[in-house]
Design a protein around this motif. Structure first.
Motif, mmCIF file in Angstrom:
data_model
loop_
_atom_site.group_PDB
_atom_site.id
_atom_site.type_symbol
_atom_site.label_atom_id
_atom_site.label_comp_id
_atom_site.label_asym_id
_atom_site.label_seq_id
_atom_site.Cartn_x
_atom_site.Cartn_y
_atom_site.Cartn_z
ATOM 1 N N LEU A 189 3.337 5.807 -5.529
ATOM 2 C CA LEU A 189 3.388 5.830 -6.977
ATOM 3 C C LEU A 189 2.234 6.775 -7.653
ATOM 4 N N LEU A 190 0.877 6.467 -6.848
ATOM 5 C CA LEU A 190 -0.276 7.208 -7.295
ATOM 6 C C LEU A 190 -0.132 8.800 -6.883
ATOM 7 N N ALA A 191 0.804 9.176 -5.794
ATOM 8 C CA ALA A 191 0.950 10.474 -5.497
ATOM 9 C C ALA A 191 1.876 11.449 -6.631
ATOM 10 N N GLN A 192 2.533 10.592 -7.405
ATOM 11 C CA GLN A 192 3.599 11.247 -8.163
ATOM 12 C C GLN A 192 2.903 11.855 -9.491
ATOM 13 N N GLY A 193 1.594 11.785 -9.562
ATOM 14 C CA GLY A 193 0.995 12.647 -10.819
ATOM 15 C C GLY A 193 0.195 11.654 -11.606
ATOM 16 N N GLU A 194 -0.789 12.354 -12.232
ATOM 17 C CA GLU A 194 -1.735 11.635 -13.199
ATOM 18 C C GLU A 194 -1.161 10.834 -14.208
ATOM 19 N N ASP A 195 0.347 11.115 -14.581
ATOM 20 C CA ASP A 195 0.950 10.476 -15.661
ATOM 21 C C ASP A 195 1.490 9.113 -15.339
ATOM 22 N N ILE A 196 1.553 8.928 -14.021
ATOM 23 C CA ILE A 196 1.917 7.406 -13.325
ATOM 24 C C ILE A 196 0.740 6.740 -13.241
ATOM 25 N N VAL A 197 0.835 5.538 -13.621
ATOM 26 C CA VAL A 197 -0.336 4.606 -13.476
ATOM 27 C C VAL A 197 0.088 3.175 -13.041
ATOM 28 N N PRO A 198 0.145 2.819 -11.805
ATOM 29 C CA PRO A 198 0.951 1.547 -11.632
ATOM 30 C C PRO A 198 -0.148 0.456 -11.727
ATOM 31 N N ILE A 199 0.336 -0.608 -12.142
ATOM 32 C CA ILE A 199 -0.575 -1.817 -12.583
ATOM 33 C C ILE A 199 -0.071 -2.923 -11.741
ATOM 34 N N PRO A 200 -0.599 -3.246 -10.541
ATOM 35 C CA PRO A 200 -0.122 -4.299 -9.717
ATOM 36 C C PRO A 200 -1.006 -5.345 -10.126
ATOM 37 N N GLY A 201 -0.069 -6.667 -10.246
ATOM 38 C CA GLY A 201 -0.771 -7.754 -10.425
ATOM 39 C C GLY A 201 -1.099 -8.620 -9.118
ATOM 40 N N THR A 202 -2.128 -9.467 -9.051
ATOM 41 C CA THR A 202 -2.645 -10.251 -7.946
ATOM 42 C C THR A 202 -3.317 -11.395 -8.338
ATOM 43 N N LYS A 203 -3.221 -12.412 -7.321
ATOM 44 C CA LYS A 203 -3.870 -13.847 -7.504
ATOM 45 C C LYS A 203 -5.168 -13.854 -6.606
ATOM 46 N N GLN A 226 0.697 -1.039 0.023
ATOM 47 C CA GLN A 226 0.147 -0.149 -0.038
ATOM 48 C C GLN A 226 0.799 1.293 0.059
ATOM 49 N N LEU A 227 1.884 1.233 0.724
ATOM 50 C CA LEU A 227 3.016 2.369 0.707
ATOM 51 C C LEU A 227 3.443 2.697 -0.642
ATOM 52 N N ALA A 228 3.914 1.550 -1.233
ATOM 53 C CA ALA A 228 4.650 1.892 -2.519
ATOM 54 C C ALA A 228 3.522 2.243 -3.635
ATOM 55 N N LEU A 229 2.170 1.525 -3.510
ATOM 56 C CA LEU A 229 1.252 2.041 -4.551
ATOM 57 C C LEU A 229 0.899 3.553 -4.499
ATOM 58 N N ALA A 230 0.754 3.880 -2.931
ATOM 59 C CA ALA A 230 0.396 5.095 -2.590
ATOM 60 C C ALA A 230 1.284 6.169 -3.249
ATOM 61 N N ARG A 287 -8.424 -12.033 -4.180
ATOM 62 C CA ARG A 287 -9.255 -10.795 -4.052
ATOM 63 C C ARG A 287 -8.962 -10.104 -2.897
ATOM 64 N N THR A 288 -8.131 -10.516 -1.823
ATOM 65 C CA THR A 288 -7.773 -9.963 -0.492
ATOM 66 C C THR A 288 -6.811 -8.991 -0.990
ATOM 67 N N TYR A 289 -5.944 -9.230 -2.022
ATOM 68 C CA TYR A 289 -4.742 -8.336 -2.411
ATOM 69 C C TYR A 289 -5.005 -7.446 -3.181
ATOM 70 N N LEU A 290 -6.314 -7.457 -3.950
ATOM 71 C CA LEU A 290 -7.052 -6.907 -4.827
ATOM 72 C C LEU A 290 -7.446 -5.605 -4.255
ATOM 73 N N GLU A 291 -8.250 -6.067 -2.966
ATOM 74 C CA GLU A 291 -8.920 -4.844 -2.128
ATOM 75 C C GLU A 291 -8.028 -4.090 -1.385
ATOM 76 N N GLU A 292 -6.790 -4.847 -0.991
ATOM 77 C CA GLU A 292 -5.716 -4.287 -0.281
ATOM 78 C C GLU A 292 -5.090 -3.216 -1.315
ATOM 79 N N ASN A 293 -4.890 -3.432 -2.455
ATOM 80 C CA ASN A 293 -4.223 -2.674 -3.576
ATOM 81 C C ASN A 293 -5.121 -1.412 -3.712
#
Length: 98
Positions: free
Chosen positions: A49-63, A43-47, A65-71
């Motif tokens: 990345l998201l805070a860097q600007g609208e031109d940054i779009v992280p695409i995390p992978g997950t297997k 969550q720290l890493a994704l947050a 549902r709980t990780y999807l919700e966490e992301n």
């Protein structure tokens, strides 16, 4: 990473010799910051990345549902990144408090 030497890219220069152990130290720093803020390292890493600007779009992978919700929950923390006081410098391998 589950054990020393366990990595998807073992032959990458960033995972060779001293770099591997420096990377492990960075992982521990990220874990410590996330624990202090009561969020997961992911969550720290994704947050961040998201805070860097609208031109940054992280695409995390997950297997799972709980990780999807966490992301997805990481979006709640992106506005707090400046308050968290974490700066990931582009030219250094050390995390810095700002």
């Amino acid at each position: 990473m589950t054990s020393v030497g366990s990595t998807k890219h073992p032959y990458s220069p960033s995972n060779q010799g001293d770099n591997f152990y420096k990377n492990l130290q960075l992982v521990e720093q990220v874990k410590a910051i996330a624990t202090e803020k009561n969020i997961t390292p992911s969550q720290l890493a994704l947050a961040w990345l998201l805070a860097q600007g609208e031109d940054i779009v992280p695409i995390p992978g997950t297997k799972r549902r709980t990780y999807l919700e966490e992301n997805a929950a990481a979006t709640q923390f992106m506005t707090h990144i400046p308050q968290i006081g974490v700066k990931f410098p582009t030219n250094s391998k050390k995390l810095k408090w700002v």
